[in-house]
Design a protein around this motif. Structure first.
Motif, PDB file in Angstrom:
ATOM      1  N   LEU A   1       1.179  -1.375   0.494  1.00 11.96           N
ATOM      2  CA  LEU A   1       0.234   0.196  -0.057  1.00 11.96           C
ATOM      3  C   LEU A   1       0.825   1.258  -0.202  1.00 11.96           C
ATOM      4  O   LEU A   1       0.825   2.494  -0.395  1.00 11.96           O
ATOM      5  N   LEU A   2       2.502   1.448   0.388  1.00 11.63           N
ATOM      6  CA  LEU A   2       2.886   2.399   0.682  1.00 11.63           C
ATOM      7  C   LEU A   2       3.363   2.685  -0.633  1.00 11.63           C
ATOM      8  O   LEU A   2       3.676   4.046  -1.314  1.00 11.63           O
ATOM      9  N   LEU A   3       3.290   1.765  -1.326  1.00  9.64           N
ATOM     10  CA  LEU A   3       3.735   1.935  -2.999  1.00  9.64           C
ATOM     11  C   LEU A   3       3.425   2.894  -3.716  1.00  9.64           C
ATOM     12  O   LEU A   3       3.552   2.654  -5.109  1.00  9.64           O
ATOM     13  N   MET A   4       1.374   2.002  -3.396  1.00  8.84           N
ATOM     14  CA  MET A   4       0.583   3.065  -4.207  1.00  8.84           C
ATOM     15  C   MET A   4       0.842   4.146  -3.991  1.00  8.84           C
ATOM     16  O   MET A   4       0.155   5.190  -4.862  1.00  8.84           O
ATOM     17  N   GLY A   5       1.227   4.655  -2.734  1.00  5.29           N
ATOM     18  CA  GLY A   5       0.954   6.368  -2.368  1.00  5.29           C
ATOM     19  C   GLY A   5      -0.409   6.407  -1.563  1.00  5.29           C
ATOM     20  O   GLY A   5      -0.644   5.752  -1.656  1.00  5.29           O
ATOM     21  N   ALA A   6      -0.358   8.251  -1.409  1.00  4.06           N
ATOM     22  CA  ALA A   6      -1.393   8.290  -0.950  1.00  4.06           C
ATOM     23  C   ALA A   6      -2.725   8.431  -1.240  1.00  4.06           C
ATOM     24  O   ALA A   6      -2.675   9.497  -1.751  1.00  4.06           O
ATOM     25  N   THR A   7      -3.710   7.614  -1.763  1.00  7.99           N
ATOM     26  CA  THR A   7      -4.852   7.311  -2.465  1.00  7.99           C
ATOM     27  C   THR A   7      -5.795   7.060  -1.806  1.00  7.99           C
ATOM     28  O   THR A   7      -5.732   6.288  -0.627  1.00  7.99           O
ATOM     29  N   LYS A   8      -6.997   7.075  -2.446  1.00  3.33           N
ATOM     30  CA  LYS A   8      -8.150   6.143  -1.020  1.00  3.33           C
ATOM     31  C   LYS A   8      -8.084   4.775  -1.424  1.00  3.33           C
ATOM     32  O   LYS A   8      -8.923   4.142  -0.384  1.00  3.33           O
ATOM     33  N   ALA A   9      -7.776   4.567  -2.835  1.00  4.49           N
ATOM     34  CA  ALA A   9      -7.913   2.961  -2.470  1.00  4.49           C
ATOM     35  C   ALA A   9      -6.788   2.606  -1.577  1.00  4.49           C
ATOM     36  O   ALA A   9      -7.034   1.346  -0.944  1.00  4.49           O
ATOM     37  N   SER A  10      -5.586   3.117  -1.015  1.00  2.87           N
ATOM     38  CA  SER A  10      -4.796   2.254  -0.547  1.00  2.87           C
ATOM     39  C   SER A  10      -5.200   3.359   0.777  1.00  2.87           C
ATOM     40  O   SER A  10      -4.713   1.786   2.074  1.00  2.87           O
TER      41      SER A  10
END
Length: 434
Positions: free
Chosen positions: A137-146
């Motif tokens: 999730l950290l690699l996904m960035g600060a998004t709603k999905a994460s």
């Protein structure tokens, strides 16, 4: 690297569940014994190839072979430990005792006792899966999905993330453009300990959410009512069952007894000397089961102890079962013996006092003994010459048929608190939500 005793992930984390640790710290197990024995044999063989022929012995018996054996065992331990350290680079094989130091500290670099500590999750395998999921999730960035994915790692309940600035585009929405940097996290139901879940959510959101945003967190509780059959459905507005469930409120629902009495001289009064009605309020419902008043209900107008709260005329009295006697006056509801040397501290729980004459003619339950040495019946030290009766009579809005030995139930108000209660040593933070 800091380590912790085998069997725990970290001092702040629950003990490891037996059988979950794929690679425990410490030289244990048959696999270790076999591997160590194999390495010792290889090392001893290497020693023998470098010795003169007159020192080579194939049997561990001579003194020099025993020395070589001890040295070979230590070297084998070093080799096994070094090989295990290399395996810690793989998250699937990383030993649980080093799980937080190697992986967790990278995911939550700011975790400490000062800012709330580390996430609390039972079981090292579960913790391993949680930390690996956080890396993804950290690699996904600060998004709603994460953000939503991080909360779902903590609970099996349905998680909803509401971005207020997007919801503001819907006609009639309660949000506006002023809520651009705010979002809501809604978790349906209570999965496990709500306090632990809330603390874990705070730590996960600290790691995943955009730094410039604010959020609210709430658990959604849904009430489900099934369609009742027509012949079994009833509704009583005076019952507190629904409110109790929503407020997690304990306490008694009603005062019940089997010794209720309705006298012919006062048919709108209901008395039971085996119970006290101090928790019954005006408007409560009294229900009768059996006898001439079976199934009838009355509303309580007030609760009474003595009939007349002031009677300055000395009246003779007796008590039962203790058998105390004397002469007393009544002032403001307090019964005081006229003899300064009288002592009523011998009264026991369930004691009743009877007046044979005067406006308070009748029998009453003794509630409290008065004076510096008084107190609840049965615990007063004495001496004490006064007492106060318990409220054992209900005054009703309508009359009953005179009867004795009535089985009944009367509502009590247990949702309110009448007197201050001092609580010491209790953590009230669990009652609040982020």
């Amino acid at each position: 690297m800091a380590t912790v005793p085998p069997g725990t992930l970290n001092p702040a984390v629950a003990p490891v569940v037996p059988g979950q640790n794929p690679n425990p710290v410490g030289n244990v197990g048959q696999a270790y014994v076999d591997r160590r024995q194999e390495l010792v044999g290889q090392i001893m063989a290497l020693f023998r190839t470098n010795l003169a022929s007159n020192y080579v012995s194939t049997v561990n018996g001579p003194y020099y072979t025993l020395q070589f054996q001890a040295l070979a065992e230590r070297i084998a331990d070093f080799q096994i430990t070094a090989s295990e350290a290399f395996r810690d680079a793989e998250f699937d094989l990383l030993r649980s005792e080093y799980l937080w130091e190697v992986l967790g500290s990278l995911v939550f670099p700011d975790s400490s006792v000062v800012n709330g500590g580390i996430p609390v999750i039972d079981g090292d395998k579960t913790y391993r899966d949680f930390l690996r999921g956080m890396v993804r999730l950290l690699l996904m960035g600060a998004t709603k999905a994460s953000v939503q994915g991080g909360i779902e790692l903590l609970t099996d309940s349905t998680v909803t993330v509401v971005e207020r600035f997007i919801d503001a585009r819907t006609p009639g929405s309660e949000w506006t453009t002023l809520d651009t940097f705010s979002f809501d996290i809604l978790v349906e139901g209570l999965d496990g300990d709500p306090f632990t879940l809330r603390e874990n959510v705070v730590r996960v959101l600290t790691a995943l959410r955009p730094a410039h945003t604010l959020y609210t967190y709430a658990n959604i509780l849904r009430d489900e009512i099934t369609s009742p059959t027509e012949d079994a459905y009833s509704w009583a507005l005076s019952q507190y069952g629904y409110e109790d469930t929503r407020r997690y409120c304990g306490g008694a629902e009603a005062v019940r007894g089997t010794a209720g009495t309705v006298l012919s001289s006062e048919r709108s009064a209901f008395t039971d000397l085996t119970r006290t009605f101090s928790g019954v309020n005006s408007g409560a419902v009294l229900r009768i089961e059996g006898g001439p008043n079976d199934g009838q209900m009355r509303r309580v107008v007030s609760v009474r102890g003595l009939r007349v709260v002031t009677d300055p005329t000395p009246r003779p009295y007796t008590t039962s079962p203790t058998g105390l006697t004397g002469v007393a006056t009544v002032t403001g509801g307090d019964i005081v013996d006229t003899d300064p040397s009288a002592d009523l501290s011998g009264c026991i729980d369930g004691e009743v006092i009877t007046f044979a004459a005067g406006p308070n003619t009748g029998t009453y339950r003794v509630g409290v003994l008065l004076g510096n040495n008084g107190g609840p019946v049965g615990s007063a030290v004495g001496p004490c010459r006064g007492l106060r009766v318990a409220p054992c009579t209900l005054l009703l809005d309508r009359r009953f048929t005179p009867a004795t030995g009535q089985t009944y139930a009367v509502d009590v108000d247990r949702l309110g608190v009448r007197t201050p209660q001092v609580v010491v040593g209790e953590d009230a933070s669990v009652q609040f939500w982020v």
